[in-house]
Enzyme design. Structure first.
Site: not given
Length: 453
Positions: A43-44
């Site tokens: 997700v980063k």
């Protein structure tokens, strides 16, 4: 042709997958937002691009510069992809509890990796917060990302992840659950969803050793709550600016063991190979499931890919060493399997007590069987030897036969663990296990305790 201009354009639009087996007793519909399909497998990637682009616009990041960030590994990977495409150098500062896989992956994509100790205060000059800031001051034309306090982090999720979830669920989402580290994901998604429907519940997953839950409930930053923990990617010993406590309805703590066990179960029961924080999120959901109804639609976000935890969570030996592996030992043979490849250390009855002490030290053991003519005729344990020598130090030069106790009981390898445990007590700290091939091994009180952990 449908072609992306570069890898950064593939970020986002990750799938929503229904969970079935792990949540079979949960009344609600549970959907996993699986962020591993991002190019950096986490997700980063979303906020890495946003933070860099905002830094470029503001002028704090200049062409040919060096990006510096303290990271658990996933933000570093996202930044590495951005740095490659945009032509920046990258230095990632990690703490030493992060998996070797994460460090190796960062190096593979060209990042320089600096490793710092975990068990230090954030203000300690050795902490990864302090080292990151120091490097940014020392290196010319560098920019310290500071994902914890850089609000572009949560803006990325407000603009992208939140709207995706709303659209994918057709506005039916009632709960959003995610592990909280920097706070960007939960705060950005939470704000986005609550603007659409203020009744949506936002639940943050915390870990023991972190300050979030107590701070949310009491407003107190309690340093006594802070201690080292194993779960990666969630929990903090600081209050990042990205954590919007007004958006988060509650925090739930999950143990290191449960986080690890549920991470493995996600792979084996749902076929979803994800990281440590995903297991924590599912563990937290199941702890809170009594608050859910059949009309609820719960979205749980899975941060990163399981390949970054192969040497840890998905390694049986690593799990076993920490008492996380849920094993059912049924027989004496099962218990001694842990050290079945080690030879049985013995003494001869006419050896001296001093020889017994040397062997106990050399092999770091507490009890030894005594032989005469190849037969078990006695035993020694460290507590007995210690007390005898305190009372009479000259016994060091006495034959073992003069002070040995009765031999340890002998059991077959097929003996049930319950039966073996009954034989072990204060006077009898071990038994000898006779295996099917005739080998003999020792099974101690410590072995029984380890098998029950």
């Amino acid at each position: 042709m449908k072609v992306y201009n570069n890898i950064l354009e593939t970020i986002g639009n990750t799938p929503l997958v229904k969970l079935n087996k792990l949540t079979k007793n949960c009344k609600a519909t549970v959907l996993a937002k699986v962020e591993t399909t991002n190019p950096g497998n986490s997700v980063k990637d979303r906020m890495a691009v946003k933070m860099v682009e905002d830094a470029e616009k503001s002028g704090v990041l200049k062409p040919g510069g060096t990006i510096i960030e303290g990271t658990s590994g996933n933000t570093g990977m996202g930044l590495a992809l951005v740095a490659i495409i945009k032509g920046y150098k990258l230095i990632c500062v990690l703490n030493d509890k992060q998996s070797k896989e994460k460090m190796d992956i960062l190096r593979a994509v060209g990042a320089e990796v600096v490793v710092c100790p975990t068990a230090v205060e954030p203000s300690d000059p050795r902490s990864y917060y302090s080292v990151s800031k120091r490097l940014a001051k020392e290196i010319p034309n560098s920019w310290y990302v500071n994902q914890y306090d850089n609000l572009s982090n949560r803006t990325a999720h407000y603009e992208q992840t939140g709207p995706e979830i709303w659209e994918q669920t057709e506005g039916k989402v009632t709960h959003f659950i995610v592990g909280v580290g920097t706070g960007g994901t939960i705060s950005g998604v939470g704000k986005s969803l609550k603007e659409k429907n203020p009744n949506i519940k936002i639940w943050g997953i915390d870990t023991y050793g972190s300050v979030f839950k107590k701070y949310k409930e009491t407003g107190i930053f309690d340093e006594n709550e802070i201690y080292p923990y194993i779960t990666e990617g969630i929990g903090e010993d600081i209050l990042p600016a990205n954590v919007d406590f007004d958006v988060i309805d509650l925090f739930e703590k999950v143990t290191d063991k449960d986080a690890a066990v549920y991470t493995r179960r996600l792979a084996r029961e749902e076929g979803i190979f994800v990281g440590n924080s995903a297991g924590a999120a599912i563990g937290g959901l199941l702890q809170l499931q009594d608050q859910l109804t059949e009309n609820d639609v719960v979205v749980v976000l899975f941060h990163d890919h399981g390949s970054r935890y192969v040497g840890k969570i998905f390694n049986d030996d690593w799990m076993r060493e920490r008492g996380f592996l849920e094993e059912e030992f049924k027989t004496a043979e099962d218990v001694i399997a842990r050290h079945a490849d080690l030879p049985l250390v013995t003494l001869y009855s006419e050896e001296l007590v001093s020889h017994a002490i040397m062997k106990m030290r050399k092999y770091n053991i507490s009890q030894i069987p005594v032989l005469r003519d190849g037969e078990l005729v006695g035993s020694l344990n460290d507590s007995q030897v210690y007390q005898l020598l305190v009372d009479n130090p000259t016994l060091r030069d006495t034959p073992i036969s003069k002070i040995m106790q009765k031999p340890f009981p002998v059991v077959q390898g097929t003996a049930k663990l319950e039966e073996v445990a009954k034989l072990i007590n204060e006077q009898t700290p071990a038994v000898i296990v006779e295996r099917a091939n005739g080998d003999k091994k020792i099974l101690t009180r410590q072995d029984v305790i380890a098998s029950l952990a």
